[in-house]
Design an enzyme around this catalytic site. Structure first.
Site, short mmCIF file in Angstrom:
data_model
loop_
_atom_site.label_atom_id
_atom_site.label_comp_id
_atom_site.label_asym_id
_atom_site.label_seq_id
_atom_site.Cartn_x
_atom_site.Cartn_y
_atom_site.Cartn_z
CB CYS A 137 -81.47 15.14 -46.32
SG CYS A 137 -81.48 16.81 -45.70
CB CYS A 178 -86.27 22.50 -45.68
SG CYS A 178 -84.54 22.06 -45.44
CD GLU A 183 -60.72 33.23 -50.89
OE1 GLU A 183 -61.31 32.98 -51.96
OE2 GLU A 183 -60.45 32.36 -50.04
CB CYS A 190 -65.01 21.32 -46.95
SG CYS A 190 -64.41 21.94 -48.52
#
Length: 384
Positions: free
Chosen positions: A13, A93, A269, A341
């Site tokens: 993070c 976490c 794919e 993404c």
């Protein structure tokens, strides 16, 4: 929520301690900066939307066994930032369900009690390699998969008993062991053993059922991605009666959602296991107007007889290679929906598509991975 206790060492993070609204704003500005750098003209920038959940949103974690300091006690968790050989135990976490933290802590204690050692990246000796935990967000089904080498005896029944007696909030459906004797620092499966239960969990998304096996790819933040997909598919005009290509389709989540309205949805794919999973799921959902093809998009496009009316692309982080992009724009379809993404490779691809007569009509960013550097983007392109 307080700053995570692992923040000093864990590399996961990068935005800890920054107010969430500020994180979202920063990510939105970065998307605009990347588009501007490639001279991408966007008719409507629809801003950026935050995640429905900022914490406990991840439905999969892949942990590594190792040590944080050389010859120190065994750890289990994530790579330390800036020090690839060091592993930080992340048993508190904030991005995962509390059950993940409990399982991690228990597995590490079990391995220490048994006297097991971790698999060393340099000497290629040792037993314990990884722990993979997966969860059905909507079904509350949990899958625990321990990855070991075959160098030392591993007490499978003791491991199963250790996991099964835990008081979990979710429903444990399978305990697995993956044997991996490859020397690469990656989870490869030489053999998958079902020690108890089954080797998959069930998930629900977009009103469809999905059987997610131990190693098949599935979206990480279910609530956020469902919203993203719903908004992405709503961009397509009159899906009824149309043939749609869903390129880089993974396990076919979008393909099947498209098939609910379209005349035919064809998913392509590269990963064969994902295609097999997509076929099983389409059958599970009673969809007979889906077709799934395994192979590189560049090659497969030459062998599809039906021409598309609409194209949806959802490529991996590296984006789409120009040679494949050329074939995609050559169809000349009126609308292309691009789900990305990685805003950096998206900007490069959009710059290329603009040269071939496509305009970016709308673009919206989504923060589906709070606290991390990742941002998702959906854009609609129309042929000039």
């Amino acid at each position: 929520m307080e700053i995570c206790k692992h923040d000093q060492f864990c590399g996961g993070c990068i935005h800890q301690g920054i107010p969430y609204e500020k994180q979202v704003e920063m990510k939105g500005k970065e998307v605009i900066r990347l588009l501007d750098a490639k001279d991408v003209v966007c008719e409507k920038f629809l801003g950026i939307e935050g995640s429905p959940k900022q914490y406990a949103y991840r439905n999969k974690m892949e942990y590594t066994f190792g040590d944080q300091v050389k010859d120190g006690e065994m750890t289990l968790g994530m790579h330390q930032k800036g020090r690839f050989m060091s592993i930080v135990t992340v048993d508190e976490c904030q991005l995962v369900d509390p059950d993940f933290n409990l399982v991690l802590k228990t597995v590490l204690e079990f391995c220490n009690e048994q006297g097991y050692n971790f698999y060393h990246k340099k000497s290629h000796e040792g037993l314990m390699r990884n722990l993979i935990i997966r969860k059905g967000e909507r079904t509350k089904e949990l899958l625990v998969n321990v990855v070991t080498s075959s160098q030392v005896e591993f007490d499978e029944s003791a491991f199963v008993n250790c996991i099964r007696k835990l008081k979990l909030n979710n429903n444990l459906v399978g305990v697995l062991r993956t044997i991996n004797d490859g020397i690469a620092d990656a989870v490869n499966c030489d053999e998958l053993k079902v020690l108890w239960g089954r080797d998959y969990y069930m998930e629900k998304i977009m009103g469809l059922d999905f059987k997610v096996s131990a190693f098949s790819f599935f979206q990480t933040n279910i609530e956020a991605v469902e919203r993203l997909y719903t908004e992405a598919l709503a961009l397509i005009e009159n899906l009824e009666g149309k043939t749609v290509y869903d390129l880089f389709c993974g396990t076919g989540t979008i393909t099947q959602a498209l098939a609910l309205k379209a005349k035919k949805a064809i998913g392509v794919e590269l990963v064969e296991e994902a295609v097999e999973a997509a076929k099983i799921n389409a059958e599970l959902n009673g969809l007979d107007n889906c077709q799934f093809l395994a192979g590189d998009v560049f090659d497969v496009l030459d062998h599809i007889d039906e021409k598309p009316d609409v194209i949806v692309v959802d490529p991996p982080r590296m984006g789409i290679q120009n040679k494949s992009l050329s074939k995609i724009v050559d169809y000349g379809v009126k609308q292309i929906v691009y789900i990305s993404c990685n805003p950096k490779t998206l900007a490069e691809n959009l710059q290329f598509m603009q040269l071939y007569g496509y305009e970016v009509k709308s673009l919206k960013a989504y923060d589906n991975f709070p606290m991390t550097k990742h941002t998702e983007v959906v854009c609609l392109l129309e042929k000039r």
